[in-house]
Design a protein around this motif. Structure first.
Motif, mmCIF file in Angstrom:
data_model
loop_
_atom_site.group_PDB
_atom_site.id
_atom_site.type_symbol
_atom_site.label_atom_id
_atom_site.label_comp_id
_atom_site.label_asym_id
_atom_site.label_seq_id
_atom_site.Cartn_x
_atom_site.Cartn_y
_atom_site.Cartn_z
ATOM 1 N N UNK A 104 47.779 7.023 -1.651
ATOM 2 C CA UNK A 104 48.921 7.590 -0.930
ATOM 3 C C UNK A 104 49.832 8.328 -1.902
ATOM 4 N N UNK A 105 49.944 7.782 -3.130
ATOM 5 C CA UNK A 105 50.812 8.440 -4.112
ATOM 6 C C UNK A 105 50.086 9.584 -4.820
ATOM 7 N N UNK A 106 48.854 9.913 -4.321
ATOM 8 C CA UNK A 106 48.094 11.035 -4.905
ATOM 9 C C UNK A 106 47.923 10.878 -6.412
ATOM 10 N N UNK A 107 47.596 9.666 -6.841
ATOM 11 C CA UNK A 107 47.326 9.429 -8.262
ATOM 12 C C UNK A 107 45.840 9.674 -8.519
ATOM 13 N N UNK A 108 45.481 10.902 -8.975
ATOM 14 C CA UNK A 108 44.070 11.246 -9.119
ATOM 15 C C UNK A 108 43.339 10.305 -10.059
ATOM 16 N N UNK A 109 44.048 9.793 -11.058
ATOM 17 C CA UNK A 109 43.346 8.991 -12.073
ATOM 18 C C UNK A 109 42.727 7.737 -11.479
ATOM 19 N N UNK A 110 43.183 7.343 -10.286
ATOM 20 C CA UNK A 110 42.649 6.137 -9.667
ATOM 21 C C UNK A 110 41.174 6.296 -9.317
ATOM 22 N N UNK A 111 40.759 7.618 -9.116
ATOM 23 C CA UNK A 111 39.448 7.889 -8.537
ATOM 24 C C UNK A 111 38.315 7.136 -9.220
ATOM 25 N N UNK A 112 38.307 7.175 -10.545
ATOM 26 C CA UNK A 112 37.111 6.664 -11.216
ATOM 27 C C UNK A 112 37.109 5.142 -11.272
ATOM 28 N N UNK A 113 38.216 4.491 -10.947
ATOM 29 C CA UNK A 113 38.187 3.019 -11.039
ATOM 30 C C UNK A 113 38.261 2.366 -9.674
ATOM 31 N N UNK A 114 38.547 3.152 -8.613
ATOM 32 C CA UNK A 114 38.847 2.455 -7.364
ATOM 33 C C UNK A 114 37.612 1.816 -6.762
ATOM 34 N N UNK A 115 36.424 2.456 -6.961
ATOM 35 C CA UNK A 115 35.241 1.887 -6.323
ATOM 36 C C UNK A 115 34.973 0.464 -6.800
ATOM 37 N N UNK A 116 34.873 0.285 -8.131
ATOM 38 C CA UNK A 116 34.520 -1.080 -8.568
ATOM 39 C C UNK A 116 35.721 -2.006 -8.453
ATOM 40 N N UNK A 117 36.927 -1.429 -8.454
ATOM 41 C CA UNK A 117 38.094 -2.280 -8.213
ATOM 42 C C UNK A 117 38.039 -2.844 -6.795
ATOM 43 N N UNK A 118 37.624 -1.988 -5.847
ATOM 44 C CA UNK A 118 37.492 -2.472 -4.469
ATOM 45 C C UNK A 118 36.405 -3.522 -4.369
ATOM 46 N N UNK A 119 35.290 -3.253 -5.074
ATOM 47 C CA UNK A 119 34.219 -4.256 -5.080
ATOM 48 C C UNK A 119 34.761 -5.575 -5.614
ATOM 49 N N UNK A 120 35.520 -5.465 -6.699
ATOM 50 C CA UNK A 120 36.131 -6.666 -7.276
ATOM 51 C C UNK A 120 36.960 -7.374 -6.217
ATOM 52 N N UNK A 121 37.731 -6.612 -5.461
ATOM 53 C CA UNK A 121 38.527 -7.198 -4.390
ATOM 54 C C UNK A 121 37.646 -8.011 -3.451
ATOM 55 N N UNK A 122 36.608 -7.363 -2.973
ATOM 56 C CA UNK A 122 35.734 -8.045 -2.007
ATOM 57 C C UNK A 122 35.207 -9.352 -2.584
ATOM 58 N N UNK A 123 34.685 -9.292 -3.801
ATOM 59 C CA UNK A 123 34.051 -10.485 -4.353
ATOM 60 C C UNK A 123 35.110 -11.539 -4.680
ATOM 61 N N UNK A 124 36.280 -11.113 -5.131
ATOM 62 C CA UNK A 124 37.358 -12.077 -5.397
ATOM 63 C C UNK A 124 37.744 -12.778 -4.101
ATOM 64 N N UNK A 125 37.865 -11.990 -3.029
ATOM 65 C CA UNK A 125 38.212 -12.604 -1.740
ATOM 66 C C UNK A 125 37.112 -13.568 -1.310
ATOM 67 N N UNK A 126 35.858 -13.174 -1.564
ATOM 68 C CA UNK A 126 34.754 -14.073 -1.217
ATOM 69 C C UNK A 126 34.910 -15.404 -1.945
ATOM 70 N N UNK A 127 35.208 -15.331 -3.234
ATOM 71 C CA UNK A 127 35.402 -16.568 -4.007
ATOM 72 C C UNK A 127 36.594 -17.347 -3.466
ATOM 73 N N UNK A 128 37.680 -16.628 -3.198
ATOM 74 C CA UNK A 128 38.896 -17.296 -2.715
ATOM 75 C C UNK A 128 38.619 -17.989 -1.391
ATOM 76 N N UNK A 129 37.904 -17.297 -0.510
ATOM 77 C CA UNK A 129 37.727 -17.815 0.852
ATOM 78 C C UNK A 129 36.998 -19.152 0.861
ATOM 79 N N UNK A 130 36.234 -19.440 -0.190
ATOM 80 C CA UNK A 130 35.514 -20.721 -0.236
ATOM 81 C C UNK A 130 36.500 -21.882 -0.221
ATOM 82 N N UNK A 131 37.580 -21.737 -0.992
ATOM 83 C CA UNK A 131 38.423 -22.896 -1.274
ATOM 84 C C UNK A 131 39.182 -23.457 -0.078
ATOM 85 N N UNK A 132 39.845 -22.620 0.721
ATOM 86 C CA UNK A 132 40.602 -23.220 1.832
ATOM 87 C C UNK A 132 39.702 -24.071 2.722
ATOM 88 N N UNK A 133 38.424 -23.717 2.788
ATOM 89 C CA UNK A 133 37.531 -24.489 3.651
ATOM 90 C C UNK A 133 37.101 -25.774 2.951
#
Lengths: 473, 183, 1021
Positions: A104-133
């Motif tokens: 949204x802030x049009x920070x072009x430099x984000x482009x090259x890191x956002x894909x694996x950062x998002x992947x990291x998000x998904x997998x981190x959430x996957x790990x997190x989701x285990x615990x409450x259960x």
């Protein structure tokens, strides 16, 4: 030209010089579309997978025996599982922040890191989701009783409970992150479909690409949708850790019951997230030789974000201290004294060292440009943020209102095995991702190229036929 | 004159390949000015201005997302209200049945959830995706469209389409080459 | 937790019953280890088929009992089908029978609750002067002993399974052989005996064998620190409700002994300050180690046990009851003089309305001094009465046992019959009882488990539990109490009465007949003891009345027409000739040393001398004051520990008279300096799966001539040791949890109780108020009368099927008690004020726990109860985290024992047995509320005040806990809550607790406590 700014300023570029659409495509594509897998990949994945097995064993034993295998007790009813949950969820936030807010802030430099950062998000959430259960006494019921579904007893969850808010926030977060991530992948999957040599992978990527063909009309709707998703993810990511902080802030416990928690938790989440992104990015760019795409510019920027969010977190600590003293409430005051000088005092001072003292190195440009230094600082922050949750959860619980019920908490081997097990899960998932999917958004990288950029710049003008040199310089 | 009657032929249209985004953008404007309506461009990344260059006006994604969000909000809060006040009211810690401040977080999350899903689903639906087969894939070099090449296709059933005429017009746009695209 | 090798062990065994094999197994070190590791989780090894067969047998017994219609025991064969339902027996409706629990020979009167023929709970007998409705912890825990899976199930002949008839024949043959020598080689060893019928039977036997002797040994009751002087001829009965001033000379009269329950009842009457300015009694305690009684003292002087004599003598001198002459020279603390003068003045000012109580751990001389003082002060006859001892045995058990051992050593004993007790484990170490015992040709032992003594005897007779056998017994005040069985002997056990009767050739008579016959003769004046019992028109009527009441009216020393049985001439019934003769007939008596580090012996507060070692409830019951579970420790003062360089949880070797014993140290505030208290009863090698090899055995240091205290102890540190306590922090940290005021303060400023902390006004809330029309349950707990005796905890555990978790998990903070008694110390660490606070669920109206439960498993009922829905609970533990009072308990593992069949019969059918992963907590005994509500509805009336009693309230000997309807302005609880003393804890959190407390009131003597220091400030340590 609109992007000459890149070349006039001192900062290193967000993409190395001499790249063309082809080189970008081939470079990133070749990481996946090759029969040769680097030895390092096998090593890390092997470690990760073995830790994953440790997790499996821990969970099976847990289901057989019960949560009693951990050190939790009365009064410390929550400990490692909740600490780990908050820690992982926090880490996830950087991904969404990079892909959504920076977009949204049009920070072009984000482009090259956002894909694996998002992947990291998904997998981190996957790990997190285990615990409450699994932290519940009867996970086989908790797994679905916390969701509102019609049942013969016509019972419903208690929407007044922050834990239910958690269920909604975390599950929404997981789903939206996945959608957002997949949306971004579609054009690149098409690229892989078209580049892949092997027939089976061609088919698989083909199916996943949904028949994407880069039509202008599609691009129009696609960009709109992406923008809206970003706009939706932004409040979402802020809400998730706010809700997580409610788990504590809504309780009556001294050390939990504080209004500063939501902003302070969100800042902490971003802090931890960027630390983790750096922890992953620094080795990755070396391992796959993508220094051209993840440049010192990125490292530098992320280090700065880490520093700033870190300072916000420290401000949060200061506020807690101030409230504790200013509230003139004997329980709050005791909590502070106990937190700093009690039996778990060491954890508080360690926390300050990791989250406050060490990151101050990032003020220095030299340090920010020393990969090893940045990596070490990021590691400190990872540990520090875990300690922060330990301090909040354990030291607040173990000595609350009635001195008669005060007690100590000691983790058991199963507490640790479960925690490190989830790290294994994370590594395994992450490196599988790196192996089979583009870890950098190819089509977005293309847009960073000047030739792509000129199109933006001179859009609307006519009569540039003479512009012959289609190939980039 | 065999292909004077396009409808009958197994012939989808003409495809011109261009070296750069700028060239494609210019070409698209030309084709539009030439009065063609049934044509499309294909590029490895979104080219800003291309939408208006090919005369694309539709703006349906945003409204879909808005509707999705509103539905999510109503569904979420409605569920909370119905379960806690109507279906099975319980005295929980002396709090009122309708504790609206406590109902905000879940309702907020459902809003986001529904909106997000409708964003992706809506976009795909409007784009007619998933669509495994499309004639343009028949073009030999079209696989480069997802990498570093730019294409423009004029469909045969465009009213103004005439095989010879159109090909000449395309050639005047200095493409790398112009090829027929079969159905 | 791998049972595989133990299972294979079990399967490898053949022929003998499982129980024998357990005994055999327990001999092996691995199995000891196994037991030790496994004692909490009550036996997963029960999954083997043999266990199940036992289960069927048990069920047979209980179904048979389903036919029981009245108080009489039905033969097990007769099963009444339910198509013809026996009267009184309504499924789901418990019946209550009066009975009595023998402890140290004295009877603790009980009402036993029976569900379909299964006793499930014991309560005090409200009619009975020794109970008045309350019990001690043993009375509450008795039910667990009845169903103890380790009870022996058969007669054993040299370790092999035998039968009752075989034993009788064999033993009578021996007796016939003895007839020649008039039974000169026959000895009977019993515990203290008060049962008229049993005493009569024994006398009959002794008359048949004049040469025989009847000895008595009980390590706890009837043991005197004689040091030469004769034991008092009469026993004292105190009327504490009459006393303004109570002086305790090392007497734990509130916390220990058969009279403790009645003592608490009476004492509490004079501590309840129902309005500002109300008068109350004053308690002075002089004692070495902090006891329950010391904790309630208005003034407590820590004094070495050996110095109490001198102090008593000096006090006697001061009140003009003889001089301090004859008192062993002792160095009294500097301020003793001040104390003596202050107490003396106080006593003088309350002549006839004061009482001096000498502790039963003190030598007879002290008792004599106390009596002299009571007589000089005119208390005798008003606050204390002296009468013939209730026990039919010699009060000096040591001498009796010493003589027996002497005879055994000299080979004069050929046949020894041990009725109950466990002398091999409990006898004074220097007598070498176990060794001498082996010289006896024929040894038989009657006991409920195959214990250390059974091991060394030829015959083991499995004893019937008191809920399985007929009998009569007298409580401390002399009341003749009848002991009715509620269930046929689960394993066909026999009572001591039946054993003696069988030897007397009355084996054909049932226990009922024996008792009934005795009393038929008794009321007719045909017995050795003369009883003046007023008989109705027929004996039957009187008898049935007595059975119904549980006791024979008019036999209590408390009655105006007190008629303790008049001893016939020559005081024969006390069996002077039969029971051991003069002290020191054998062995040398050396007077307890008056110098050096003092060692004090005390029975363990919960498992006593080890007879309750296999009772998990009592093992896990936090010891009053220290909250230690599952262990015996050596208590010492902070100064002494400092001097010796020790601290709590250090493991030390106690060296005393050349004997060594390891034991962990516990630094106890209020303990006298240069003195160490050890509790005996732990470290039993053969207690059972729960109690075997738990803790350290202090009997290894206890000598015959100094059973209670002595000098000359040496201590050296050897390591450290884990001790599991349920409360690690005993300071209030300046939080006004227990609010204490002095009587003067309260009279002058009643509001001072509320001034201590902020209480938000009822309208200070954002929420609309929930209206509680109809019933509105609440509870008030009076910290002024609570003594911390912890009976309520066991009562709660028994009523609500609460599991035990074992030492390891208590140490990890996983104990399950729904009700806990918090103990806080205030003032300095040497002479602290002690405050107790029972903490059940507060049933907050704005319950923080409910709001955070994601699945609404805990919600509020229309009557304001904080309900817990076990089936809905998924176990997030969020409710516990958010409970400011931390009253919630969580099943971290499968703590409830589903696998031991006998426990299935024990459990309260009205209360769910909670499984793993579920949160649980106090429910105000909602099952009792529902029962009564049902009755009230059917009778079309509203519930009467006091009709519902929670288990804790019912058991409390101090009546400190009161439950009732807050919407009824006339209910006791409403009246209590209306008092100025009433306050809630943590009310500033606006939780609106339904359970509130009444401030503690102390009544210090201005002469000893300057007004300035009267408000108690919490200690920080």
């Amino acid at each position: 030209m609109a992007d000459t700014s890149y070349h006039v300023d001192k900062r290193p570029p967000v993409i190395g010089p001499g790249h063309t659409f082809k080189t970008i495509t081939d470079k990133i594509g070749s990481i996946v579309l090759t029969p040769h897998t680097p030895m390092a990949w096998f090593v890390v994945t092997f470690i990760g997978f073995n830790l994953l097995l440790v997790l499996t064993v821990s969970l099976v034993y847990l289901l057989l025996k019960g949560v009693g295998i951990w050190g939790t007790n009365i009064p410390v009813g929550w400990a490692f599982p909740i600490i780990n949950f908050v820690w992982w969820i926090g880490i996830g936030h950087a991904g969404t922040l990079i892909s959504a807010i920076l977009l949204l802030f049009k920070q072009d430099w984000r482009t090259s890191i956002n894909r694996f950062a998002e992947a990291m998000t998904l997998f981190a959430v996957a790990c997190a989701a285990i615990f409450p259960i699994i932290h519940t006494g009867r996970p086989w019921l908790a797994a679905y009783w916390l969701f509102p579904y019609p049942n013969t007893m016509s019972l419903w969850p208690n929407f007044k409970s922050p834990l239910i808010w958690d269920v909604f926030a975390v599950s929404t977060y997981a789903i939206v992150s996945l959608l957002f991530w997949y949306t971004g992948l579609i054009p690149d999957l098409a690229t892989f479909r078209d580049k892949a040599k092997h027939n089976i992978s061609k088919r698989i990527y083909g199916v996943l690409a949904l028949g994407w063909r880069g039509s202008a009309r599609h691009w129009e709707r696609y960009e709109k949708a992406t923008l809206l998703l970003a706009g939706l993810s932004t409040p979402l990511v802020l809400s998730v850790h706010t809700v997580v902080s409610f788990d504590f802030a809504v309780a009556v416990l001294p050390g939990w019951h504080a209004t500063i928690f939501p902003p302070y938790f969100v800042a902490g989440a971003v802090y931890a997230g960027f630390a983790m992104v750096l922890t992953l990015a620094i080795p990755l760019r070396k391992l796959y030789g993508v220094e051209d795409f993840i440049t010192m510019r990125h490292i530098d920027n992320m280090a700065k974000v880490m520093l700033v969010t870190g300072l916000i977190v420290v401000y949060g600590y200061a506020c807690e201290m101030f409230y504790g003293w200013y509230s003139a409430n004997q329980y709050e005051r005791f909590m502070l004294i106990n937190r700093t000088t009690g039996p778990y005092g060491w954890s508080y001072w360690m926390l300050l060292l990791c989250n406050f003292i060490v990151p101050q190195l990032m003020w220095s440009r030299r340090m920010r440009h020393n990969l090893l230094a940045v990596f070490i600082v990021a590691m400190f922050v990872n540990v520090g943020m875990w300690l922060e949750r330990f301090v909040i959860v354990v030291t607040s619980l173990h000595r609350d209102f009635l001195p008669s019920s005060w007690d100590m908490y000691y983790p058991t081997v199963w507490d640790f095995s479960t925690f490190f097990g989830t790290i294994g899960l994370f590594l395994t998932l992450f490196f599988l991702f790196v192996r089979v999917l583009p870890m950098i958004a190819i089509f977005e990288m293309r847009m960073l190229l000047p030739t792509a950029a000129t199109a933006h710049g001179e859009a609307g003008e006519v009569g540039i036929v003479e512009d012959e040199n289609g190939e980039v310089r | 004159m065999a292909h004077q009657t396009p409808a009958a032929s197994p012939f989808y249209g003409l495809m011109a390949e261009f070296p750069s985004a700028d060239a494609l953008l210019t070409a698209a404007r030309r084709v539009r000015d030439a009065g063609y309506t049934k044509f499309d461009t294909f590029s490895p990344f979104p080219i800003h201005g291309m939408g208006e260059a090919i005369g694309f006006k539709e703006k349906s994604v945003a409204p879909i997302v808005l509707v999705g969000g509103i539905v999510g909000l109503l569904a979420g809060y409605g569920l909370e209200y119905w379960t806690s006040v109507i279906a099975y009211p319980l005295n929980i810690g002396g709090r009122p049945y309708h504790s609206w401040p406590m109902f905000v977080p879940p309702a907020f999350e459902t809003t986001i959830l529904f909106a997000s899903i409708s964003a992706l689903v809506g976009m795909l639906a409007l784009n007619g995706l998933p669509q495994p087969y499309h004639p343009v894939f028949n073009a030999p070099k079209f696989s480069m469209a997802s990498q570093d090449s730019f294409f423009l296709v004029i469909e045969a059933d465009d009213p103004k389409f005439d095989a010879g005429e159109t090909r000449r017009m395309l050639d005047s746009l200095q493409p790398r080459e112009v090829v027929d695209v079969a159905h | 937790m791998d049972f595989s090798e133990i299972r294979t062990r079990l399967e490898g065994l053949d022929g003998r019953t499982y129980w024998r094999s357990l005994d055999e197994l327990s001999g092996t070190p691995e199995f000891q280890e196994f037991l030790h590791r496994e004692f909490p989780s009550q036996a997963a090894e029960f999954t083997d088929p043999k266990g199940r067969r036992d289960f069927l047998r048990l069920m047979g017994a209980s179904i048979a009992l389903a036919g029981a219609t009245a108080c009489t025991r039905q033969p097990a064969e007769k099963i009444v089908p339910y198509v013809r339902q026996p009267e009184e027996l309504v499924p789901g409706r418990p019946l209550f029978y009066a009975t009595a629990m023998p402890l140290g020979g004295y009877g603790m009167p009980l009402l036993a609750e029976s569900h379909m023929g299964r006793p499930t709970k014991t309560e005090g007998n409200p009619e009975h002067p020794a109970s008045l409705g309350a019990t001690d912890i043993y009375g509450q825990a008795a039910i667990l002993d009845l169903y103890d899976p380790d009870r022996s199930r058969t007669v054993l002949d040299r370790g092999d399974v035998s039968t009752w008839s075989t034993f009788v024949t064999a033993f009578r043959n021996q007796l016939n052989a003895q007839a020649a020598t008039q039974g000169a080689g026959l000895r009977i060893l019993t515990e203290q005996v008060t049962s008229p019928t049993l005493a009569d039977q024994i006398q009959t036997l002794l008359q048949a064998y004049p040469g025989a002797k009847w000895h008595q040994w009980d390590p706890v009751f009837g043991v005197m620190q004689t040091s030469g002087s004769a034991v008092p001829a009469e026993q004292a009965t105190y009327r504490l409700d009459q006393a303004d001033i109570v002086v305790s000379l090392d007497a734990d009269f509130l916390g220990f002994g058969p009279a403790a329950v009645r003592a608490q009842k009476d004492f509490a009457k004079r501590r309840r300050v129902d309005h500002p300015g109300a008068d109350m009694n004053r308690l002075y305690v002089v004692e070495p180690t902090l006891t329950v009684t010391g904790g309630k003292a208005d003034h407590r002087l820590p004094l070495k046990a050996r110095d109490v004599h001198a102090f008593a003598a000096a006090l006697a001198g001061a009140v003009g009851a003889g001089s301090s002459a004859g008192a062993p020279g002792a160095e009294l603390p500097a301020d003793a003089a001040k104390w003596i003068s202050a107490i003396a003045t106080d006593l003088q000012a309350h002549r006839g309305k004061s009482v001096i109580i000498a502790g039963d751990k003190q030598p007879p001389a002290v008792h004599a001094i106390a009596r002299a003082m009571n007589e000089a002060l005119g208390n005798a006859g008003t606050t204390v009465t002296y009468g013939a001892p209730v026990a039919r045995t010699n009060a000096d058990g040591v001498a009796s046992l010493r003589e027996l051992v002497g005879d055994m050593a000299a080979g004069r004993v050929e046949v020894l019959l041990i009725l109950g007790g466990n002398p091999v484990f409990t006898a004074p170490i220097d007598l070498g009882f176990a060794h001498q015992l082996q010289k006896v040709a024929l040894r038989a032992h009657l006991s409920q488990t195959v214990d250390e003594t059974s091991d060394l005897c030829h015959w083991h007779i499995n004893e019937a539990h008191f809920l399985e056998a007929w009998g009569d017994i007298r409580s401390f005040d002399g009341t003749v109490t009848l002991q009715q069985p509620l269930i046929a002997p689960l394993y066909g056990g026999k009572s001591a009465l039946e054993v003696i009767a069988a030897l007397n050739g009355q084996g054909d008579k049932s226990g009922l007949d024996l008792v009934r016959d005795y009393w038929m003769r008794g009321v007719a004046g045909q017995t050795a003891d003369s009883w003046n019992v007023t008989v109705g028109e027929t004996f039957d009527k009187t008898w049935r009345q007595a059975l119904h009441d549980g006791f024979i009216a008019g036999t209590s020393a408390f009655d105006a027409a007190a008629s303790a049985p008049v001893a016939p001439a020559g005081a024969a019934p006390t069996a002077a000739p039969a029971v051991a003769g003069p002290v020191g007939t054998s062995g040398t008596t050396q007077a307890p040393s008056m110098t050096g580090l003092e060692i004090i012996f005390r029975p363990d507060p919960t498992i006593l001398d080890g007879r309750f070692a296999n009772n998990g409830w009592l093992q896990e019951l936090p010891k009053p004051l220290t909250k230690i579970t599952w262990d015996a420790v050596a208590y010492m003062s902070a100064h002494t520990a400092e001097r010796l360089g020790l601290q709590s949880r250090d493991l030390v070797t106690l060296s005393y008279r050349g004997r060594q014993q390891q034991m962990p140290v516990w630094v106890q505030p209020g303990h006298v300096d240069e003195s160490v208290t050890v509790h005996f009863g732990y470290g039993r090698p053969k207690a059972g799966r729960v109690g075997s090899n738990v803790g350290f055995n202090a009997f290894t240091l206890r000598h015959a001539d100094a059973p209670w205290f002595d000098g000359g102890l040496e201590i050296s540190k050897t390591g450290t040791y884990d001790i599991s306590t349920t409360q690690v922090h005993h300071s209030m940290e300046g939080r006004h949890l227990v609010r204490a005021v002095t009587r003067e303060q309260y009279a002058a400023h009643p509001e001072s109780v509320h001034a201590m902390a902020h209480t938000p006004a009822p309208d200070m809330t954002l929420y609309p108020k929930f209206e509680y029309n109809g019933y509105k349950w609440g509870m008030a707990i009076d910290t002024a009368t609570c003594t911390g005796c912890s009976v309520c905890i066991i009562a709660c555990q028994s009523e609500n099927n609460i599991a035990i978790v074992g030492k390891e998990y208590v140490g990890r903070g996983r104990e399950m008690h729904w009700l806990r008694v918090d103990t806080y110390y205030a003032g300095n660490i040497d002479t602290p004020e002690t405050y107790h606070q029972p903490v059940p669920c507060m049933q907050c109206e704005n319950a923080p726990c409910e709001q955070v439960c994601p699945v609404a498993a805990t919600t509020h009922s229309a009557e304001g109860l904080n309900d817990m829905v076990y089936n809905r609970c998924v176990g997030t533990r969020y409710c516990s985290n958010n409970c400011p009072y931390k009253v919630r308990r969580f099943n971290f593992l499968l703590y409830s024992d589903y696998s031991t069949p006998s426990f299935d019969m024990m459990r309260n059918p009205d209360v769910t047995v909670r499984s793993r992963g579920v949160m649980e907590k106090c429910t105000y005994c909602v099952q009792r509320i529902n029962h009564v509500r049902g009755d009230a509805k059917t009778e079309g009336r509203s519930i009467r005040d006091g009709e519902i009693q929670t288990a804790c309230e019912q058991a409390c000997p101090s009546d400190a806990i009161v439950f009732g309807d807050l919407n009824d302005p006339n209910s006791r609880v409403s009246k209590l809550k209306a008092q100025e003393r009433n306050y809630g804890i943590l009310e500033d959190l606006n939780t609106r607790p339904r359970t509130t407390y009444l401030a503690a009131v102390r009544n210090p003597n201005p002469a000893l406590e300057p007004a300035a220091t009267q408000t108690s400030q919490p200690a920080r340590h």
